[in-house]
Scaffold this active site. Structure first.
Site, mmCIF file in Angstrom:
data_model
loop_
_atom_site.group_PDB
_atom_site.id
_atom_site.type_symbol
_atom_site.label_atom_id
_atom_site.label_comp_id
_atom_site.label_asym_id
_atom_site.label_seq_id
_atom_site.Cartn_x
_atom_site.Cartn_y
_atom_site.Cartn_z
ATOM 1 N N ASP A 47 0.823 -1.204 0.000
ATOM 2 C CA ASP A 47 0.000 0.000 0.000
ATOM 3 C C ASP A 47 0.860 1.258 0.000
ATOM 4 O O ASP A 47 0.523 2.256 -0.634
ATOM 5 C CB ASP A 47 -0.931 -0.010 1.213
ATOM 6 C CG ASP A 47 -2.107 0.940 1.058
ATOM 7 O OD1 ASP A 47 -2.660 1.021 -0.061
ATOM 8 O OD2 ASP A 47 -2.482 1.594 2.041
ATOM 9 N N CYS A 68 -10.502 4.272 -4.976
ATOM 10 C CA CYS A 68 -9.603 4.201 -3.823
ATOM 11 C C CYS A 68 -10.122 5.062 -2.683
ATOM 12 O O CYS A 68 -9.910 4.734 -1.502
ATOM 13 C CB CYS A 68 -8.196 4.638 -4.222
ATOM 14 S SG CYS A 68 -6.945 4.274 -2.964
ATOM 15 N N TYR A 107 -12.670 2.410 0.068
ATOM 16 C CA TYR A 107 -12.054 2.423 1.399
ATOM 17 C C TYR A 107 -12.959 3.107 2.416
ATOM 18 O O TYR A 107 -13.055 2.669 3.567
ATOM 19 C CB TYR A 107 -10.687 3.111 1.347
ATOM 20 C CG TYR A 107 -9.558 2.154 1.088
ATOM 21 C CD1 TYR A 107 -8.627 1.847 2.084
ATOM 22 C CD2 TYR A 107 -9.414 1.537 -0.149
ATOM 23 C CE1 TYR A 107 -7.587 0.969 1.845
ATOM 24 C CE2 TYR A 107 -8.386 0.652 -0.402
ATOM 25 C CZ TYR A 107 -7.474 0.365 0.603
ATOM 26 O OH TYR A 107 -6.451 -0.523 0.365
ATOM 27 N N TYR A 156 -9.733 4.821 8.035
ATOM 28 C CA TYR A 156 -10.643 4.751 6.893
ATOM 29 C C TYR A 156 -12.110 4.780 7.289
ATOM 30 O O TYR A 156 -12.987 4.916 6.429
ATOM 31 C CB TYR A 156 -10.318 3.522 6.047
ATOM 32 C CG TYR A 156 -8.964 3.656 5.394
ATOM 33 C CD1 TYR A 156 -8.741 4.605 4.405
ATOM 34 C CD2 TYR A 156 -7.888 2.879 5.804
ATOM 35 C CE1 TYR A 156 -7.496 4.768 3.821
ATOM 36 C CE2 TYR A 156 -6.631 3.026 5.227
ATOM 37 C CZ TYR A 156 -6.441 3.970 4.239
ATOM 38 O OH TYR A 156 -5.200 4.127 3.669
ATOM 39 N N GLU A 200 -9.009 -2.873 -6.835
ATOM 40 C CA GLU A 200 -9.150 -2.806 -5.379
ATOM 41 C C GLU A 200 -9.351 -4.210 -4.801
ATOM 42 O O GLU A 200 -8.759 -4.565 -3.779
ATOM 43 C CB GLU A 200 -10.312 -1.891 -4.991
ATOM 44 C CG GLU A 200 -10.063 -0.404 -5.231
ATOM 45 C CD GLU A 200 -8.934 0.142 -4.380
ATOM 46 O OE1 GLU A 200 -8.727 -0.351 -3.249
ATOM 47 O OE2 GLU A 200 -8.234 1.068 -4.841
#
Length: 219
Positions: free
Chosen positions: A47, A131, A135, A161, A203
Site C-alpha cells: 500500500d 480508492c 475504502y 478509513y 481494489e
C-alpha cells in the site's frame, strides 16, 4: 445522456465487485483481528508503494484541472496520500527498503499512470475515485461492526478509513467527478465508467494479492 449522476451509476454497476470485496478473507480477518501480522505488514508495504504513485495521479488531476476549487482539492489529496503513507505505514512496515512491488501493485499503478499520460482528466478522475470510495465504505462499515476498538490489533487502520473526515473527502471527490462527467461527452462518460470499473477490480485484487503474499512467479 443519463439523468443519474455518474457516481451513482458507477456505484450500482460495480455492486458485484463490492460484494466480492466484502467476502475477502483479508477483510473478514481484519475485522475480527485474526489477520496474521505478516500478511498485514505485507499489505501495508504494498500500500505504501501504491500510495506513492497514487499521489502522482492525484497531483496530475490537479495539474490538468482548470477549476480553482478542483485544483485545491486534488493537490491536498495528493499531499494527504503521502502523509498517510508516512504516518500509518511507518507504524507497521518493519523494513520498507526490503519491500518490492507485487505484480498487482505494478499493474494497478501502471494503469493509473497510463491514464495520467492519456490526458483525459474526467477519465483519470474516475479511476482514482474507487480508492477513496471503496475504502470509505469498507472502513465505515468495519468500524460500525467492530464497535469498541480498544485492544484491536488493527484499530489505527480501521480508524483511519472509518473516519468522518475521510468520508467528507470521499464525498468531495464524488462531487468533482460528477461535475466532470456532466460536462463530458457520452464517449468520455463511457470511458469514465470503464476506468472506474477497472480500478474497482484492482481494489479487489489488491487485498486478495496481499492476503496471498503474492510474489513474482519467476525471478
Amino acid at each position: 445522456m443519463s439523468a443519474a449522476p455518474f457516481t451513482e451509476e458507477a456505484w450500482e454497476r460495480t455492486a458485484a465487485i463490492r460484494s466480492e470485496i466484502d467476502a475477502l478473507p483479508f477483510l473478514r480477518q481484519l475485522q475480527d483481528g485474526s489477520l496474521p501480522r505478516t500478511i498485514f505488514e505485507n499489505y501495508m508495504g504494498q500500500d505504501a508503494l501504491y500510495l506513492t504513485d497514487y499521489a502522482r495521479a492525484l497531483a496530475a488531476c490537479a495539474a490538468q484541472s482548470t477549476d480553482p476549487e478542483h485544483i485545491i482539492f486534488w493537490s491536498r489529496a495528493a499531499a494527504g496520500a503521502i502523509e498517510e503513507e508516512r504516518a500509518l505505514h511507518a507504524t507497521h512496515v518493519v523494513d520498507f527498503s526490503a519491500v518490492q512491488p507485487s505484480p498487482t501493485t505494478v499493474a494497478y499503478t501502471s494503469f493509473e499512470l497510463a491514464l495520467v499520460s492519456a490526458g483525459s482528466l474526467p477519465v483519470l478522475a474516475a479511476s482514482v475515485l474507487p480508492c477513496f470510495w471503496i475504502y470509505d465504505d469498507v472502513g465505515t462499515r468495519l468500524k460500525e461492526r467492530v464497535g469498541s476498538l480498544e485492544g484491536h490489533p488493527y484499530a489505527d487502520w480501521i480508524t483511519a478509513y472509518g473516519d468522518p473526515e475521510f468520508h467528507e473527502l470521499t464525498e468531495a471527490a464524488r462531487r468533482i467527478v460528477d461535475e466532470l462527467a456532466a460536462a463530458s461527452s457520452e464517449e468520455t462518460r463511457a470511458a469514465m465508467h470503464r476506468a472506474y470499473h477497472r480500478a474497482s477490480q484492482y481494489e479487489w485484487m489488491f487485498w486478495d494479492s496481499a492476503h496471498r503474499l503474492e510474489t513474482w512467479p519467476v525471478a
